[in-house]
Enzyme design. Structure first.
Site, PDB file in Angstrom:
ATOM      1  CG  ASP A 129      -2.383  -0.306   0.748  1.00  0.00           C
ATOM      2  OD1 ASP A 129      -2.593  -0.486  -0.464  1.00  0.00           O
ATOM      3  OD2 ASP A 129      -3.278  -0.365   1.607  1.00  0.00           O
ATOM      4  CG  ASP A 167      -9.446  -7.884  11.686  1.00  0.00           C
ATOM      5  OD1 ASP A 167     -10.226  -7.177  12.356  1.00  0.00           O
ATOM      6  OD2 ASP A 167      -8.227  -7.874  11.833  1.00  0.00           O
TER       7      ASP A 167
END
Ligand SMILES: *[C@@H]1O[C@H](CO)[C@@H](O)[C@H](O)[C@H]1NC(C)=O
Ligand SMILES: CC(=O)N[C@H]1CO[C@H](CO)[C@@H](O)[C@@H]1O
Length: 736
Positions: free
Chosen positions: A139, A448
């Site tokens: 990223d 998550d």
């Protein structure tokens, strides 16, 4: 003809000693009811301690309620055991493709060497290599990370066959070389010779990568050698660049896909999704969703493993372990994901910061597993692609491992790259269900957990497998501020889940087991614990100073339930800690972190959540991980607490510690000078005990404030602030 009876690929065992635990829990609950009754029946109007009394009542109602919730995590523990040999007997030729996602986001915090060690460790899994694909999502779009991965793809040509030939463990090169120092070098001469070569290649590679890191750019010759670097020509910053995608290894590339022994290597792909300042990129969830789409176009593995770049694989058999659950003929259909524990190798012996999360990983996750499966913890987790992409479970659903789609057989790599780039562009997700019903959920700091919960709400189950030899090893925080910030992020995210559309309390109702709802609530309610804990660590001590009792006296029968709860819970938590392999000192450290989390991380998580609800921006705590200086790692080894930075969380902790110290000293002074009457100690026994406990557990803070001279001590700005605050409260309380 009847159905073929298969012996199962895994087995589930219930924990022994359930009856004893349950009896204990019920007796403790009875004691809690007595405490509640005592509080209610002794509310006396108009007395001096009346408000304080109501606060005690509220705190104890909360503690009791929360304790009941936590029982869901301990009531019904199950442990899993896969049978890998049955798997290879039946399915060796039909194993499914597995895609492995490694995510990295910041080359300063996550050095390139660490990232490629993780990548190499998963490339070397004991698994048919043509069915394994490894994707690195970067990223930061860092050219150096790309360069490191390119180097790793060359090194893998030697490393992977070396691992397989000599059954090397662990398969992260740096961890393997380190393990040789303690466990001894190989005695087999051919292995020793090859080891020498490999180590040399590794060291040379490391030098080149460290050089590139030091200079901040890749050497020109290296850049000219690979056309992939040209993708950085249009790169302006890590927040503004095109999609960069490069297939570094692939079986269709006949010149460059084989190891030195002539066997095909796993596919290896570098991806930096497109970034533009005007688009919000959704952090790791956004990266994972891009990987899901890109990988579906390149390898489309049915099983996806996701690991953080700081967690290398410590066991080359883990993929097979996980497949035993998915491929079991009877129970495998409904399993959406298999979570392995995150084990931390950097925790010290007595785990000063409670970083190894012992009771969560050894007790609570097996507890959740008894009610339908653990949370998805964001790393070390194997998913079925279908469930992660939003498919609902239904009774008609059937695992289909055989439908090998042949679309990739002859695909041209350049074409694959071009098609896949589009899938990682900023506007691809506009007007789609990505981030909502497909892939990882957006808008939550713990993407998550909320994703795992929504998968379970779609009817799927999950499995927790905690192997004796740990599957993934990573790094735990090594300073107190890092620990506190991490817990703030977790508790804040979990609280947001409770308040979100996917709340386990109402959305989960009827969709998941009630025990699982309770289990999720334990984590979602972490943050609100701060109120009762703060109350308990301030008010009884202050009232001790004034001589007003808030607990029954020692001779009263009401003292018994209090004593039972205190002794019972302490003994139980100590036994549980020993059962998980901890030490006494480790338990004591764990209690301290328990207290610090609740009085600082959770407090700020609550404050920020409330600020956000009213539309204010939240406070930010960014801890920059400095390169660990030598002194600091010495202190780490000696288990001396590292404070270092100035942070409002530490101010709160220091103020509480000092306030209790003042109260305790003042009571001690009275006792020594004989000013208090002795009968008072009998009525105030529990308050003295509580205050003394708080002083004793805060010893590292007093040291950090007054006794230490090193750089890891509490900064003097915090010392001044906390002394002023604590004295202010202390004095104003004495004179009112
Ligand atoms: C990691 O693997 C090695 C063998 O390679 C083993 O000795 C060690 O115990 C494992 N670590 C953990 C924490 O299980
Ligand atoms: C990356 C990191 O912090 N590694 C440290 C782990 O802990 C050992 C000591 O136990 C240090 O030497 C490492 O630097």
């Amino acid at each position: 003809m009847g159905r073929v009876e298969y012996s199962p690929l895994f087995e589930t065992r219930r924990c022994r000693g359930r009856f004893i635990y349950r009896s204990f829990a019920i007796s403790l609950f009875v004691a809690i009811c007595f405490i509640w009754h005592y509080r209610f029946s002794h509310i006396t109007k108009g007395e001096d301690g009346n408000w304080a009394w109501l606060g005690m009542l509220a705190s104890e109602l909360w503690f009791g309620f929360y304790w009941v919730l936590t029982q869901a995590l301990r009531w019904n523990l199950v442990f899993r055991q896969p049978f890998k040999n049955r798997l290879s007997q039946r399915y060796e030729k039909k194993l499914p493709r597995v895609d492995i996602f490694v995510c990295t986001a910041d080359p300063d915090i996550e050095p390139a060497m660490m990232v490629i060690n993780t990548v190499l460790s998963v490339m070397a899994y004991d698994y048919p290599t043509e069915k394994l694909s490894v994707y690195l999502s970067d990223d930061a779009g860092s050219q150096i990370t790309f360069y490191a991965l390119l180097e790793a793809s060359n090194f893998a040509k030697h490393w992977v066959p070396f691992c397989k030939r000599f059954k090397v463990e662990p398969r992260s090169p740096s961890a393997y070389f380190k393990s040789l120092v303690s466990s001894g070098y190989p005695t087999d001469p051919s292995q020793a010779k090859e080891l020498g070569n490999i180590k040399k290649l590794y060291d040379e590679m490391e030098k080149r990568i460290e050089d590139a890191t030091k200079f901040g750019e890749v050497a020109k010759e290296a850049r000219l050698k690979h056309m992939g670097f040209s993708q950085w020509d249009s790169y302006s910053s890590r927040r503004d660049h095109d999609t960069i995608l490069q297939i570094l290894l692939h079986k269709n590339d006949h010149n460059n896909s084989k190891d030195v022994d002539g066997f095909v290597l796993p596919a290896l792909v570098y991806l930096a999704r497109e970034k533009r300042p005007q688009y919000f990129h959704n952090f790791k969830a956004g990266a994972m969703n891009s990987l899901l789409r890109v990988s579906s176009n390149i390898s489309n593995g049915k099983i996806i493993l996701n690991v953080d770049c700081d967690m290398y694989s410590n066991n080359s058999q883990s993929v097979r372990d996980a497949l035993c659950f998915f491929m079991d003929e009877e129970k495998g259909q409904e399993i959406a994901y298999v979570q392995f524990p995150q084990t931390f190798e950097n925790a010290t012996k007595n785990d000063l910061y409670g970083g190894s999360l012992t009771s969560i990983l050894e007790v609570e996750f097996p507890g959740l597993d008894g009610y339908g499966g653990p949370l998805y913890a964001g790393t070390g987790c194997f998913h079925k692609r279908e469930s992660l992409c939003g498919m609902k479970f239904s009774d008609q659903y059937c695992n289909d491992w055989n439908s090998e789609d042949d679309q990739f057989k002859e695909a041209n790599l350049q074409e694959l790259e071009q098609q896949s780039k589009v899938l990682a562009s900023c506007n691809y997700e506009e007007n789609t269900l990505w981030g909502k019903e497909m892939g990882l959920k957006y808008g939550c700091p713990v993407e998550d957990v909320i994703t795992g919960l929504s998968i379970q709400c779609q009817g799927w189950k999950s499995v927790y497998y905690n192997p004796p030899r740990k599957a993934f090893l990573g790094l735990a925080p090594t300073t107190l501020p890092q620990t506190l910030v991490q817990h703030k992020r977790w508790s804040e995210g979990d609280l947001q889940i409770l308040l979100s559309k996917y709340s386990p309390a109402w959305y989960g109702f009827g969709r998941i087991n009630f025990g699982l709802q309770m289990g999720y609530s334990v984590y979602c309610l972490w943050a609100p614990n701060c109120l009762a804990t703060l109350y308990y660590s301030i008010i009884p001590s202050l009232y001790l100073l004034k001589g007003i009792p808030l607990f029954p006296k020692i001779s009263s029968p009401w003292f018994i339930p209090f004593a039972y709860v205190i002794v019972g819970e302490t003994t139980y938590s100590l036994l549980e800690f020993f059962f998980c392999g901890g030490t006494f000192q480790g338990w004591w450290n764990d209690q301290r972190i328990w207290l610090y989390k609740r009085t600082s991380s959770y407090l700020f998580a609550c404050i920020d959540t409330i600020l956000k609800l009213f539309g204010f921006s939240e406070s930010t705590f960014t801890i920059t991980t400095k390169v660990t200086e030598e002194d600091a790692s010495k202190r780490h080894e000696k288990e001396i607490m590292e404070f270092g930075t100035s942070s409002p969380m530490l101010t709160v902790l220091a103020t509480l510690a000092l306030l209790n110290l003042f109260c305790f000293l003042s009571v001690l002074k009275d006792a020594i000078l004989g000013e208090g009457d002795i009968g008072a100690y009998e009525t105030m026994g529990l308050q003295v005990l509580l205050c003394g406990f708080l002083v004793f557990i805060n010893l590292p803070i007093y040291q950090g404030l007054f006794l230490r001279k090193d750089n890891g001590r509490l900064p003097s700005s915090i010392a001044i602030k906390s002394i002023v605050f604590a004295l202010g409260v202390f004095i104003s309380f004495i004179f009112t």
